[in-house]
Design a protein around this motif. Sequence first.
Motif, PDB file in Angstrom:
ATOM      1  N   UNK A  53      -2.526  10.596  -5.932  1.00 46.68           N
ATOM      2  CA  UNK A  53      -2.283   9.972  -4.620  1.00 46.68           C
ATOM      3  C   UNK A  53      -1.631   8.614  -4.845  1.00 46.68           C
ATOM      4  N   UNK A  54      -0.556   8.364  -4.120  1.00 50.83           N
ATOM      5  CA  UNK A  54       0.166   7.104  -4.273  1.00 50.83           C
ATOM      6  C   UNK A  54      -0.570   5.990  -3.512  1.00 50.83           C
ATOM      7  N   UNK A  55      -1.132   5.022  -4.283  1.00 51.67           N
ATOM      8  CA  UNK A  55      -1.899   3.957  -3.642  1.00 51.67           C
ATOM      9  C   UNK A  55      -1.034   2.744  -3.311  1.00 51.67           C
ATOM     10  N   UNK A  56       0.141   2.713  -3.880  1.00 57.83           N
ATOM     11  CA  UNK A  56       1.027   1.573  -3.595  1.00 57.83           C
ATOM     12  C   UNK A  56       1.800   1.148  -4.824  1.00 57.83           C
ATOM     13  N   UNK A  84       3.851   1.774 -10.167  1.00 58.80           N
ATOM     14  CA  UNK A  84       3.280   2.499  -9.027  1.00 58.80           C
ATOM     15  C   UNK A  84       1.809   2.754  -9.326  1.00 58.80           C
ATOM     16  N   UNK A  85       0.935   2.466  -8.349  1.00 59.69           N
ATOM     17  CA  UNK A  85      -0.497   2.681  -8.548  1.00 59.69           C
ATOM     18  C   UNK A  85      -0.851   4.065  -8.023  1.00 59.69           C
ATOM     19  N   UNK A  95       7.790  -3.897   1.590  1.00 61.40           N
ATOM     20  CA  UNK A  95       8.387  -4.397   0.350  1.00 61.40           C
ATOM     21  C   UNK A  95       9.914  -4.397   0.407  1.00 61.40           C
ATOM     22  N   UNK A  96      10.495  -3.348   0.994  1.00 66.16           N
ATOM     23  CA  UNK A  96      11.965  -3.254   0.982  1.00 66.16           C
ATOM     24  C   UNK A  96      12.648  -4.376   1.772  1.00 66.16           C
ATOM     25  N   UNK A 100       0.844  -1.189   0.000  1.00 69.63           N
ATOM     26  CA  UNK A 100       0.000   0.000   0.000  1.00 69.63           C
ATOM     27  C   UNK A 100       0.884   1.246   0.000  1.00 69.63           C
ATOM     28  N   UNK A 101       0.231   2.414   0.129  1.00 65.99           N
ATOM     29  CA  UNK A 101       0.960   3.685   0.065  1.00 65.99           C
ATOM     30  C   UNK A 101       2.051   3.793   1.114  1.00 65.99           C
TER      31      UNK A 101
END
Length: 517
Positions: free
Chosen positions: A256-259, A250-251, A200-201, A171-172
């Motif tokens: 707005x960054x959703x993820x 990137x979504x 994720x990292x 997610x974001x």
Amino acid sequence: MTERKVWKILLIDDDPGIRKVMAITLEDAGYEVVTAADGESGLQLCKREAPQIVITDIRMPGMDGIEVLRRIKRTDPDKEVIVATAFSDLELAITALQLDASDFITKPINDNALEVAIKRAQERYTTRKELSDYTTLIEERWMSTAEELAKTFHFQQMLIESSMDGITACDGEGKIVIYNRRMAEMLGYAREEVAGKMALNQFFAPGEAEKFFNTMASEEFGGKDQLFLYETMLIGKTGDKVPAQVSAVTLCEESENLGVVVFFRDLTSIRQLTQQYADQTRMLHQDKMVSLGRLAASVVHEINNPLAGLLNYVRLMLKILGRGPLNEESTQKFQGYLGLMEGELSRCSKIVSNLLAFSRKSKLEFNEVNVNELISKCVMLSDHKLTLQNIRIDTRLPAQPSKVLGDFNQLQQCLINLIFNAIDAMPEEGALTIECSTDHQRGLVAVQIQDTGCGIPKDELLHIFDPFFTTKIEGKGLGLGLSTVYGIIDRHKGTITVASQPGKGAAFTIKLPLSSG
Ligand SMILES: Nc1ncnc2c1ncn2[C@@H]1O[C@H](COP(=O)(O)OP(=O)(O)OP(=O)(O)O)[C@@H](O)[C@H]1O
Ligand SMILES: [Mg+2]
């Protein structure tokens, strides 16, 4: 919505006079009327006749109107109940309204008041019915939409799960929200350990996550906020490194960054294969260099002897010439030396031409070759040697000769080499069988040369096609025959195989493609 045309009214009153008068009034006004004299029978009738509206007296012997109202509302809240009461019972009337009676009318009943009360009850009933129908409709629609949604969700879930690539999304805030079966196989974490808990990292080997996000932000590998076929290193639960190819996007919605959704392809097996291939190539190269070294050493050795001989003769002849003009004895010596020199030179020439055939540098002249003719000619050329060594020959040729496309002289050299080898393997006596057969289905002709000689030990079978491999005494064989045969047959797109039982003989089989003409 279909409204019922006839309104049915249940009238409950212990006074037969009131029942009668009201029933007549209501029937005159177009209603269907059923009547009951007490609460108990009223409730039974209510169940059986299913009226939309009930008018009940409050004060009745046995079950009173309030109890009738309470019970009807408990089982059938949609029914409208009007209570009839005396002026002095206003408090009961209020209780009735609190119990959801639609209205109350006072006794003696006034027709207009009754009509108004019934109209209100009808409106309430209709509105309530419409509302409930509408709610049911909405509920049904919601159910089918929810079912569709569930199906779509399940299908998408299956798509993600069945992917051969690892699929994960965060997610974001970077927390993992999707993590498929392949990801679990690659990294060793179960979904429960990851979803909503890990970022994720954490999947990347040290230093790789920053590179990944930086490259994502750059225009490299597919454009900004995208990655296409980028290679990275992941790290599994047990610390194992997993090389992977990544595609990611990137979504975003209204900036707005959703993820981020990421597709990982495990490169472990590809890397292993590449490594294996590289190792094999290196080994082949090493083998080649070793063979080349051995070949060079053999050539030097083989050519050095005749050259040394030649040098000796030349020096001798120069020495003789230095003593003065040639007399008859010296001339004879000269002739002898020249004869020996010719022998050594032809030995050198043989080595060179054999090596040429093996190294594929000599030129081939391709023509249609009749295999029966080829074999017959080779047998004829070997006849003298065969007779000398008491070898019986059995030649089995097909009535219909097979044809191959090839260089007659080179093929003849092959067969002669094989026949001479067979003769060498049978110094006392023996039998040589040469058989030719054709496999039309595979488009091949096979020539088999079989002897009853000494045979070839298993460990030597691996080397007999190597240049300069020989078991023959110095001067008898160079060890170039079979390597030459191999080179020639290979250039004819054919194969040569050998089968041997030491002490019992050997059989060499040459297979060549039939000429299409
Ligand atoms: N029919 C056979 N029976 C037994 N051994 C054989 C036979 N053919 C070949 N060989 C073995 O294979 C070795 C290699 O054969 P190849 O023809 O290459 O060389 P060569 O006969 O020794 O020498 P060259 O043919 O150069 O005169 C032979 O020395 C021999 O040991
Ligand atoms: Mg030979």
